[in-house]
Design a protein around this motif. Structure first.
Motif: not given
Length: 457
Positions: A261-265, A327-330
């Motif tokens: 789950m990306p942050i914005e999802s 970039d993945v961690r962010l």
């Protein structure tokens, strides 16, 4: 035989006090951290591949969610910021009514037997602040809020060296803890809550613990929590479905649309409350979300700083999962482990215990080794505050519940200092016991006495 034990104990006391004296001059020892999680038989999922999961949530069908939640869109404009958890606090009280769910589904398709507990959320309390006590959180994404997490939440036994908390889980939740983390061990076909070994501290079965959580969720229909289970025996994840279903917690679990789950999802708290999906349930190892979508694979969904830290600098470097690009961690949630431990080594044995004498500094808002400084460092390093701050004895700090002030500042909201903590006077008693330059020596002496008593029994 006793004389041999006494000689060993005397030698151990001398060794430990020597370590403690050195630590008082230079800070805690920074030798290799003893892992408090399984180090063999584990693996990390490939989170570079996105898997779509079956879900029953259709937020697109809700035309005006903010109106349904009794909130105002204009107060939530800053909720989508990814550079920090930024919003302003509102003291207003809002009546919030979610959708009742009654289900015994294990994974969206299979159903549990008819004896599984069933729950509803039909209660409609009035004059209740929604969204974890802050109406402004309603329109903020779950991934854009900082929460205080109780490290080893069930382990509260007084006098036991393996304890990590002082107040029970109901008090923890009432005070504002919004992630409950703990170890599990598998004994004779049952999942128990045990610290390191069930011979050291056994807090009972996972199912009984989850029943208490479920009762609290029923009574608090406007709150969202997380449950992070440590699979210390690296067993099949299906062993965790029974306790979740039979406790009734299944009626509140959140099922994400994808893994990872990306942050914005992530949905907003309002969306989660409206759908009554108010429990984010995670497993650190062996989770299989294609088989059990609601049992989240922790390290696909977030990462952690070094676990069981002994370094008072609390570096905000990523430890688990390893080898992920920045970039993945962010683009993932993350947890800052801020529970300070004392590492003691003697005759080939390594002991790791909560460093009780420094709790007033570790859980403080400011100062060297404090939670406040750690969160500030993490924010600078990762461009946003941690989502979870994992702490021992959350009720003790520079004042009662000071860790909640740290979270409030990260979230840019206000915190009522009078709202914590479950037992009056706990902070002041602890502070008096630990005053003075010999606090470390007193503490390690207690550690030694505890070990010694187990030898003579």
């Amino acid at each position: 035989m006793h004389s041999i034990h006494l000689f060993i104990i005397a030698s151990f006391v001398h060794h430990v006090l020597s370590q403690s004296t050195e630590s008082s001059r230079t800070g805690l020892a920074t030798s290799a951290v003893i892992a408090d999680y399984p180090t063999s038989g584990t693996s990390y999922a490939n989170d570079g591949i996105t898997i779509t999961l079956p879900t029953t949530v259709d937020y697109a069908s809700i035309t005006d969610l903010s109106s349904a939640m009794g909130t105002d869109n204009t107060t939530a404009a800053a909720s989508t910021s990814t550079s920090g958890n930024s919003t302003t606090s509102s003291p207003s009280q809002t009546l919030l009514v979610g959708t009742a769910r009654t289900t015994t589904t294990l994974n969206g398709t299979a159903t549990r037997n008819a004896t599984a507990s069933r729950t509803t959320s039909s209660a409609r309390p009035s004059n209740t602040a929604p969204c974890n006590g802050h109406p402004d959180f309603c329109q903020r994404k779950y991934s854009n809020i900082t929460y205080i997490a109780a490290h080893n939440s069930p382990f509260i036994r007084p006098g036991n060296l393996a304890a990590n908390q002082m107040l029970d889980v109901e008090a923890q939740l009432n005070d504002g803890i919004r992630m409950l983390q703990f170890q599990t061990h598998y004994v004779n076909g049952t999942v128990y809550l045990c610290h390191t070994s069930c011979d050291i501290l056994n807090a009972g079965t996972l199912e009984d613990y989850l029943i208490t959580i479920t009762k609290w969720l029923r009574a608090n229909p406007y709150d969202v929590i997380a449950v992070l289970m440590g699979n210390d025996d690296v067993i099949d994840p299906m062993n965790f479905t029974g306790p979740v279903v039979n406790s009734g917690l299944i009626d509140f679990v959140y099922t994400p649309p994808t893994v990872p789950m990306p942050i914005e999802s992530w949905p907003t708290l309002a969306e989660m409350i409206f759908r009554n999906e108010r429990a984010v349930v995670m497993l650190d190892y062996q989770a299989n979300q294609t088989a059990i979508p609601w049992l989240l694979d922790e390290f696909s969904q977030m990462w952690e700083t070094p676990f069981s830290p002994t370094d008072r600098d609390f570096p905000c470097t990523a430890q688990r999962p390893p080898d992920r690009p920045r970039d993945v961690r962010l683009d993932r949630m993350y947890m800052a482990n801020h529970n300070l431990n004392l590492e003691v080594s003697f005759a080939g044995f390594d002991l790791l215990v909560p460093f009780y004498p420094l709790l007033n500094e570790t859980n403080a808002v400011s100062g060297y080794g404090s939670a406040g400084v750690a969160v500030s460092n993490c924010t600078q390093m990762w461009d946003r505050p941690p989502n979870f701050i994992l702490v021992d004895y959350y009720n003790i700090g520079s004042y009662n519940g000071s860790v909640f002030q740290v979270a409030a500042e990260a979230n840019n909201v206000t915190y009522n200092r009078d709202s914590c903590c479950g037992t009056a006077g706990v902070q002041s008693i602890a502070a008096r016991l630990l005053e003075g330059s010999d606090a470390r020596k007193i503490y390690v002496f207690v550690v030694v006495v505890g070990i010694a008593s187990s030898w003579f029994l």
